[in-house]
Design a protein around this motif. Structure first.
Motif, PDB file in Angstrom:
ATOM      1  N   LEU A 265       0.833  -1.201   0.000  1.00  0.00           N
ATOM      2  CA  LEU A 265       0.000   0.000   0.000  1.00  0.00           C
ATOM      3  C   LEU A 265       0.873   1.258   0.000  1.00  0.00           C
ATOM      4  CD1 LEU A 265      -3.249   0.581   1.795  1.00  0.00           C
ATOM      5  CD2 LEU A 265      -1.448   2.217   2.240  1.00  0.00           C
ATOM      6  N   ASN A 266       1.887   1.280   0.871  1.00  0.00           N
ATOM      7  CA  ASN A 266       2.806   2.418   0.913  1.00  0.00           C
ATOM      8  C   ASN A 266       3.534   2.612  -0.409  1.00  0.00           C
ATOM      9  OD1 ASN A 266       2.548   3.672   3.415  1.00  0.00           O
ATOM     10  ND2 ASN A 266       3.929   2.243   4.417  1.00  0.00           N
ATOM     11  N   GLU A 267       3.988   1.513  -1.012  1.00  0.00           N
ATOM     12  CA  GLU A 267       4.747   1.610  -2.263  1.00  0.00           C
ATOM     13  C   GLU A 267       3.862   2.024  -3.438  1.00  0.00           C
ATOM     14  OE1 GLU A 267       6.709  -2.162  -2.592  1.00  0.00           O
ATOM     15  OE2 GLU A 267       8.241  -1.611  -1.106  1.00  0.00           O
ATOM     16  N   THR A 268       2.614   1.589  -3.433  1.00  0.00           N
ATOM     17  CA  THR A 268       1.704   1.896  -4.537  1.00  0.00           C
ATOM     18  C   THR A 268       1.104   3.293  -4.416  1.00  0.00           C
ATOM     19  OG1 THR A 268       1.141  -0.444  -4.741  1.00  0.00           O
ATOM     20  CG2 THR A 268      -0.358   1.128  -5.774  1.00  0.00           C
ATOM     21  N   TYR A 269       0.628   3.629  -3.236  1.00  0.00           N
ATOM     22  CA  TYR A 269      -0.124   4.877  -3.058  1.00  0.00           C
ATOM     23  C   TYR A 269       0.644   5.958  -2.293  1.00  0.00           C
ATOM     24  CZ  TYR A 269      -3.883   1.869  -4.578  1.00  0.00           C
ATOM     25  OH  TYR A 269      -4.663   1.000  -5.306  1.00  0.00           O
ATOM     26  N   GLY A 270       1.801   5.598  -1.756  1.00  0.00           N
ATOM     27  CA  GLY A 270       2.620   6.572  -1.040  1.00  0.00           C
ATOM     28  C   GLY A 270       2.405   6.515   0.459  1.00  0.00           C
ATOM     29  N   HIS A 271       3.373   7.054   1.163  1.00  0.00           N
ATOM     30  CA  HIS A 271       3.345   7.008   2.626  1.00  0.00           C
ATOM     31  C   HIS A 271       2.263   7.901   3.221  1.00  0.00           C
ATOM     32  CE1 HIS A 271       6.834   4.421   3.318  1.00  0.00           C
ATOM     33  NE2 HIS A 271       7.312   4.957   2.209  1.00  0.00           N
ATOM     34  N   ASP A 272       1.869   8.940   2.521  1.00  0.00           N
ATOM     35  CA  ASP A 272       0.772   9.767   3.035  1.00  0.00           C
ATOM     36  C   ASP A 272      -0.513   8.950   3.133  1.00  0.00           C
ATOM     37  OD1 ASP A 272       2.377  11.989   3.290  1.00  0.00           O
ATOM     38  OD2 ASP A 272       1.766  12.881   1.384  1.00  0.00           O
ATOM     39  N   CYS A 273      -0.758   8.118   2.132  1.00  0.00           N
ATOM     40  CA  CYS A 273      -1.930   7.235   2.156  1.00  0.00           C
ATOM     41  C   CYS A 273      -1.776   6.197   3.267  1.00  0.00           C
ATOM     42  CB  CYS A 273      -2.112   6.547   0.805  1.00  0.00           C
ATOM     43  SG  CYS A 273      -3.521   5.432   0.752  1.00  0.00           S
ATOM     44  N   GLY A 274      -0.584   5.627   3.397  1.00  0.00           N
ATOM     45  CA  GLY A 274      -0.329   4.663   4.464  1.00  0.00           C
ATOM     46  C   GLY A 274      -0.537   5.271   5.835  1.00  0.00           C
ATOM     47  N   ASP A 275      -0.110   6.530   5.998  1.00  0.00           N
ATOM     48  CA  ASP A 275      -0.319   7.226   7.269  1.00  0.00           C
ATOM     49  C   ASP A 275      -1.806   7.364   7.577  1.00  0.00           C
ATOM     50  OD1 ASP A 275       2.407   7.461   7.489  1.00  0.00           O
ATOM     51  OD2 ASP A 275       2.472   9.621   7.084  1.00  0.00           O
ATOM     52  N   LEU A 276      -2.598   7.666   6.562  1.00  0.00           N
ATOM     53  CA  LEU A 276      -4.049   7.779   6.769  1.00  0.00           C
ATOM     54  C   LEU A 276      -4.652   6.448   7.205  1.00  0.00           C
ATOM     55  CD1 LEU A 276      -5.147  10.084   3.816  1.00  0.00           C
ATOM     56  CD2 LEU A 276      -5.225  10.610   6.257  1.00  0.00           C
ATOM     57  N   VAL A 277      -4.206   5.365   6.585  1.00  0.00           N
ATOM     58  CA  VAL A 277      -4.702   4.041   6.958  1.00  0.00           C
ATOM     59  C   VAL A 277      -4.376   3.763   8.424  1.00  0.00           C
ATOM     60  CG1 VAL A 277      -4.411   1.553   6.580  1.00  0.00           C
ATOM     61  CG2 VAL A 277      -4.647   3.098   4.626  1.00  0.00           C
ATOM     62  N   LEU A 278      -3.159   4.077   8.849  1.00  0.00           N
ATOM     63  CA  LEU A 278      -2.787   3.871  10.250  1.00  0.00           C
ATOM     64  C   LEU A 278      -3.637   4.724  11.184  1.00  0.00           C
ATOM     65  CD1 LEU A 278       1.107   3.759  10.061  1.00  0.00           C
ATOM     66  CD2 LEU A 278      -0.460   1.854  10.457  1.00  0.00           C
ATOM     67  N   GLN A 279      -3.845   5.974  10.799  1.00  0.00           N
ATOM     68  CA  GLN A 279      -4.634   6.869  11.645  1.00  0.00           C
ATOM     69  C   GLN A 279      -6.072   6.386  11.792  1.00  0.00           C
ATOM     70  OE1 GLN A 279      -3.868  10.462   9.475  1.00  0.00           O
ATOM     71  NE2 GLN A 279      -2.289  11.119  10.892  1.00  0.00           N
ATOM     72  N   TYR A 280      -6.667   5.926  10.720  1.00  0.00           N
ATOM     73  CA  TYR A 280      -8.054   5.455  10.783  1.00  0.00           C
ATOM     74  C   TYR A 280      -8.174   4.069  11.435  1.00  0.00           C
ATOM     75  CZ  TYR A 280      -9.824   9.415   8.178  1.00  0.00           C
ATOM     76  OH  TYR A 280     -10.184  10.683   7.799  1.00  0.00           O
ATOM     77  N   SER A 281      -7.087   3.301  11.401  1.00  0.00           N
ATOM     78  CA  SER A 281      -7.128   1.950  11.965  1.00  0.00           C
ATOM     79  C   SER A 281      -6.824   1.916  13.453  1.00  0.00           C
ATOM     80  CB  SER A 281      -6.083   1.058  11.263  1.00  0.00           C
ATOM     81  OG  SER A 281      -6.360   0.984   9.888  1.00  0.00           O
ATOM     82  N   ALA A 282      -6.197   2.959  13.961  1.00  0.00           N
ATOM     83  CA  ALA A 282      -5.721   2.959  15.347  1.00  0.00           C
ATOM     84  C   ALA A 282      -6.877   3.205  16.321  1.00  0.00           C
ATOM     85  CB  ALA A 282      -4.666   4.043  15.527  1.00  0.00           C
ATOM     86  N   TYR A 283      -6.862   2.429  17.391  1.00  0.00           N
ATOM     87  CA  TYR A 283      -7.819   2.640  18.484  1.00  0.00           C
ATOM     88  C   TYR A 283      -7.247   3.706  19.400  1.00  0.00           C
ATOM     89  CZ  TYR A 283     -10.167   2.029  22.899  1.00  0.00           C
ATOM     90  OH  TYR A 283     -10.855   2.267  24.057  1.00  0.00           O
ATOM     91  N   ARG A 284      -8.030   4.686  19.692  1.00  0.00           N
ATOM     92  CA  ARG A 284      -7.592   5.741  20.617  1.00  0.00           C
ATOM     93  C   ARG A 284      -8.509   5.729  21.832  1.00  0.00           C
ATOM     94  NH1 ARG A 284      -8.020   7.602  15.848  1.00  0.00           N
ATOM     95  NH2 ARG A 284      -6.273   8.180  14.604  1.00  0.00           N
ATOM     96  N   ASP A 285      -7.897   5.712  22.996  1.00  0.00           N
ATOM     97  CA  ASP A 285      -8.708   5.725  24.220  1.00  0.00           C
ATOM     98  C   ASP A 285      -8.948   7.123  24.713  1.00  0.00           C
ATOM     99  OD1 ASP A 285      -6.073   6.180  24.881  1.00  0.00           O
ATOM    100  OD2 ASP A 285      -6.079   4.854  26.607  1.00  0.00           O
TER     101      ASP A 285
END
Length: 73
Positions: free
Chosen positions: A53-73
């Motif tokens: 995903l990072n290689e295809t769409y770039g690290h900015d896209c990968g960062d968004l995936v991490l941000q939306y996937s992360a559980y925040r308490d």
């Protein structure tokens, strides 16, 4: 001081705690379950093909995936 402590314990991108915090928390929870003879379950997730995903769409896209996937308490 609170901002410095938070910055030291949490990932700046996702806002979730670093793994060091979770390892400490897991030790404490495990200790409590042993004392109380309580059941314990642990779930770990992995984002398949994240490198692709990072290689295809770039690290900015990968960062968004991490941000939306992360559980925040």
């Amino acid at each position: 001081m609170e901002k410095i402590t938070s910055a030291a314990q949490r990932d700046h991108l996702t806002g979730i705690y670093h793994r060091h915090h979770y390892f400490n928390l897991a030790r404490e929870i495990y200790r409590q379950t042993q004392e109380e003879s309580s059941p314990l379950a642990v779930a770990v997730i992995n984002i398949d093909h994240f490198k692709d995903l990072n290689e295809t769409y770039g690290h900015d896209c990968g960062d968004l995936v991490l941000q939306y996937s992360a559980y925040r308490d």
